[in-house]
Design a protein around this motif. Sequence first.
Motif, PDB file in Angstrom:
ATOM      1  N   VAL A  46       0.838  -1.201   0.000  1.00 25.05           N
ATOM      2  CA  VAL A  46       0.000   0.000   0.000  1.00 25.05           C
ATOM      3  C   VAL A  46       0.868   1.245   0.000  1.00 25.05           C
ATOM      4  O   VAL A  46       0.568   2.237  -0.683  1.00 25.05           O
ATOM      5  CB  VAL A  46      -0.948  -0.010   1.216  1.00 25.05           C
ATOM      6  CG1 VAL A  46      -1.629   1.356   1.378  1.00 25.05           C
ATOM      7  CG2 VAL A  46      -1.997  -1.100   1.076  1.00 25.05           C
ATOM      8  N   ASN A  47       1.972   1.210   0.735  1.00 29.48           N
ATOM      9  CA  ASN A  47       2.877   2.366   0.769  1.00 29.48           C
ATOM     10  C   ASN A  47       3.433   2.678  -0.613  1.00 29.48           C
ATOM     11  O   ASN A  47       3.565   3.849  -1.000  1.00 29.48           O
ATOM     12  CB  ASN A  47       4.026   2.105   1.735  1.00 29.48           C
ATOM     13  CG  ASN A  47       3.598   2.168   3.190  1.00 29.48           C
ATOM     14  OD1 ASN A  47       2.514   2.674   3.492  1.00 29.48           O
ATOM     15  ND2 ASN A  47       4.431   1.659   4.083  1.00 29.48           N
ATOM     16  N   SER A  50       0.700   4.224  -2.740  1.00 26.82           N
ATOM     17  CA  SER A  50       0.485   5.606  -2.302  1.00 26.82           C
ATOM     18  C   SER A  50       1.576   6.516  -2.833  1.00 26.82           C
ATOM     19  O   SER A  50       1.296   7.613  -3.342  1.00 26.82           O
ATOM     20  CB  SER A  50       0.447   5.667  -0.767  1.00 26.82           C
ATOM     21  OG  SER A  50      -0.541   4.811  -0.242  1.00 26.82           O
ATOM     22  N   ARG A  57      -0.208   7.273   2.742  1.00 29.94           N
ATOM     23  CA  ARG A  57      -0.877   5.985   2.991  1.00 29.94           C
ATOM     24  C   ARG A  57      -2.277   6.218   3.562  1.00 29.94           C
ATOM     25  O   ARG A  57      -3.238   5.553   3.166  1.00 29.94           O
ATOM     26  CB  ARG A  57      -0.032   5.165   3.975  1.00 29.94           C
ATOM     27  CG  ARG A  57      -0.691   3.852   4.421  1.00 29.94           C
ATOM     28  CD  ARG A  57       0.119   3.181   5.524  1.00 29.94           C
ATOM     29  NE  ARG A  57      -0.573   2.015   6.043  1.00 29.94           N
ATOM     30  CZ  ARG A  57      -0.423   0.785   5.577  1.00 29.94           C
ATOM     31  NH1 ARG A  57       0.395   0.569   4.575  1.00 29.94           N
ATOM     32  NH2 ARG A  57      -1.084  -0.215   6.120  1.00 29.94           N
TER      33      ARG A  57
END
Length: 206
Positions: A46-47, A50, A57
Amino acid sequence: MSEAAHTSSKTSGPSTRDIARAAVRARLAEVAFDLFRREGFDRVTVNEVSAAAGVSRSTFLRYFTSKEDAILSSFDAQDELAEQALLACPADQDDWTALQHAMSTTLEPFRRAQREFLPLARLVENTPALTAGRREKQVVWRDALARALAARAGGSASEAPPLPALVRAAAAVECMNIAVAQWARSDGNAGLDDLLDAAFAALREG
């Protein structure tokens, strides 16, 4: 302008805020999909999504609950489309024919935008986490379709659907899944409608 007219103008369509939110959500999903295709779903965090989208995030997680959600959100409206299509079928049409029509309705985005949906279908089919997530979402589809079947038979759409309706609905959803999987494996060369026809034909024969 009267108060009623003013109220109507405010509620006649999505607000500017809703439109902006939808645009951001679509952009984040697009960035996530591109990364997953290039790097592999399991290798991307996810980081990283993002960062690639230029947001934090926490911002990403305001729009999607997880990286799986960023992909599977493409299917969010399909349960409503299928339910509405099923309820619109003639009352004297048999359940299997009506269910096939409902499933065919959900495949319209695949037909209309094959270049976008074929890679999406391949990603989902080849990623266990996404396949599992899709099946979890489809429990909602099954229940909605089963309620619609019960309503077609004169029952109440607000009550828990009977077991036969649940079984028919689950089988119809699985026919669609199989058709899409075969379509993805053929790289889009097999006819999606032909595959759906064949899946339902096999079900009827059984």
